[in-house]
Design an enzyme around this catalytic site. Structure first.
Site, PDB file in Angstrom:
ATOM      1  CE  LYS A 177      -4.148  -1.822   0.078  1.00  0.00           C
ATOM      2  NZ  LYS A 177      -3.841  -3.218  -0.242  1.00  0.00           N
TER       3      LYS A 177
HETATM    4  C1  LIG Z   1     -10.364  -2.203  -1.208  1.00  0.00           C
HETATM    5  C2  LIG Z   1      -9.693  -2.987  -0.131  1.00  0.00           C
HETATM    6  N1  LIG Z   1     -10.294  -3.094   1.067  1.00  0.00           N
HETATM    7  C3  LIG Z   1      -9.722  -3.775   2.081  1.00  0.00           C
HETATM    8  C4  LIG Z   1      -8.518  -4.407   1.928  1.00  0.00           C
HETATM    9  C5  LIG Z   1      -7.937  -5.208   3.058  1.00  0.00           C
HETATM   10  O1  LIG Z   1      -6.728  -4.682   3.490  1.00  0.00           O
HETATM   11  P1  LIG Z   1      -5.788  -5.504   4.485  1.00  0.00           P
HETATM   12  O2  LIG Z   1      -4.942  -6.390   3.653  1.00  0.00           O
HETATM   13  O3  LIG Z   1      -4.986  -4.454   5.195  1.00  0.00           O
HETATM   14  O4  LIG Z   1      -6.681  -6.242   5.395  1.00  0.00           O
HETATM   15  C6  LIG Z   1      -7.847  -4.325   0.702  1.00  0.00           C
HETATM   16  C7  LIG Z   1      -6.551  -4.991   0.509  1.00  0.00           C
HETATM   17  O5  LIG Z   1      -5.921  -4.940  -0.488  1.00  0.00           O
HETATM   18  C8  LIG Z   1      -8.464  -3.609  -0.358  1.00  0.00           C
HETATM   19  O6  LIG Z   1      -7.866  -3.536  -1.558  1.00  0.00           O
END
Ligand SMILES: Cc1ncc(COP(=O)(O)O)c(C=O)c1O
Length: 379
Positions: A177
């Site tokens: 990210k």
């Molecule tokens: C749109 C979206 N929401 C939520 C998430 C979840 O993130 P995490 O991996 O930090 O749980 C992601 C992960 O890529 C995402 O792209």
């Protein structure tokens, strides 16, 4: 290999970690608190709660709104599965809605799907592009809005940061990210009750963190209460230390992404087989987490680029098409666009030469294809 994504981390993060290692405190503690204060300041909210992922942030947000069995939560179908899974985890029903031409939640479809059971809406600032939140709020009325800002750290809507536009904002600091700490997440909010409850819920419902219990003036330092049951999903001080360094560099890193996006758009917008993404405006500034084109012959192009050492991605398959959500085609715009979308390499370490190579290879692919399969183009 030209990577699609790549964490932009190095010596500064390593240097910052040394004293934390030496301090002997690497769990939930002062660095997490410092990150929370600085992150809330950056986003412009009163509070931020440090967690281990955006999935946890979305899950806790639903718990804060007491969403449970029998409730419905509206989610766009083009997103990562986390956005819908957390609804199902909380025994509620995700109601999938279609997306607009920019792959953002379609407010008109939201309007059609709101029922008395709708307890929240989760718009996703897909790719970093802010959702038109004013339009969504007109449709949502009093229904709380949980922003999925996993892609949108640093994105701005009418001058305000994503994550400060709805009831609760959910961020990801996952490995690739824009702001990374390996894995991490945060909730942002202006609501004190949500803040206090989320701090307990991220740590099994316990009302005092172990760091808080080290304060000298507590006579019964070992004592705590557990008022409700939560799971464990807090941030730790190693992740927070990396995050603090990243936060300082975030605007600079996002500016590089924006420059890369500008070059791609300038060079690709005249390629007839390609549609480049929306450009930034005064009211809508993207974090450029993903640079997504829509293109003809998407699969062939992605294989061709792979053969040239260029990694691309497809973000995301419409979630309602996964087996666990029934796999019934019903959201035409998302299904149509899914066949055309392709994410190109974008990250702050991408070199000019690599950007040129990506552009050159895409143009070469279409030139070659036109030569061999001209009839596909009606010529
Ligand atoms: C749109 C979206 N929401 C939520 C998430 C979840 O993130 P995490 O991996 O930090 O749980 C992601 C992960 O890529 C995402 O792209």
């Amino acid at each position: 290999m030209i990577n699609l994504f790549k964490p932009h981390i190095g010596k500064e993060e390593l240097d910052a970690l040394k004293p934390v290692f030496e301090s002997g405190w690497i769990g939930l503690g002062p660095k997490t608190e410092e990150f929370e204060i600085k992150f809330a300041e950056y986003i412009g909210t009163k509070y931020a709660i440090g967690l281990n992922s955006a999935t946890a942030a979305l899950d806790l947000s639903l718990k804060l709104l007491n969403i449970n069995h029998g409730d419905q939560v509206i989610v766009p179908t083009i997103t990562f599965v986390s956005t819908a899974h957390v609804v199902a985890y909380n025994l509620a029903t995700p109601i999938f809605v279609d997306v607009d031409a920019n792959l953002l939640i379609d407010a008109e479809d939201v309007k059609r799907k709101i029922t008395p059971k709708t307890k929240a809406i989760i718009p996703v600032h897909y790719s970093g592009r802010p959702v038109d939140i004013n339009k969504l709020k007109e449709v949502a009325g009093d229904i709380p809005i949980i922003e999925d800002a996993a892609h949108a750290v640093g994105s701005k809507y009418k001058g305000k940061n994503c994550g400060n536009l709805g009831t609760l904002g959910c961020f990801s600091f996952h490995a690739v990210k824009n702001l990374t700490m390996g894995d991490g997440g945060a909730i942002t909010t202006n609501n004190k009750e949500f803040y206090e409850r989320a701090k307990r819920l991220r740590w099994l419902g316990i009302d005092k963190g172990t760091w808080d219990r080290t304060e000298d003036n507590l006579s019964y330092w070992w004592e705590y209460d557990v008022t409700e049951i939560g799971l464990k999903c807090h941030m730790n001080d190693i992740a927070a230390t990396i995050g603090l360094v990243q936060l300082k560099k975030l605007d600079k890193m996002n500016a590089i992404r924006k420059e890369i996006a500008k070059i791609y758009t300038k060079e690709l917008k005249d390629v007839v087989e390609i549609q480049t993404p929306l450009e930034d405006t005064e009211d809508s500034k993207s974090s450029w987490h993903i640079y997504c084109i829509k293109c003809l012959l998407r699969n062939d192009l992605s294989f061709y680029l792979k053969g040239k050492g260029i990694t691309t991605g497809v973000h995301h398959k419409p979630i309602h098409l996964y087996k666990c959500y029934n796999n019934i085609p019903s959201l035409p715009e998302a299904e149509k666009q899914f066949k055309q979308i392709l994410s190109l390499p974008i990250h702050p370490s991408l070199t000019e030469e690599e950007i040129d190579t990506v552009i050159w290879e895409i143009k070469s692919f279409y030139a070659m294809y036109k030569g061999v399969r001209g009839h596909l183009y009606g010529k």
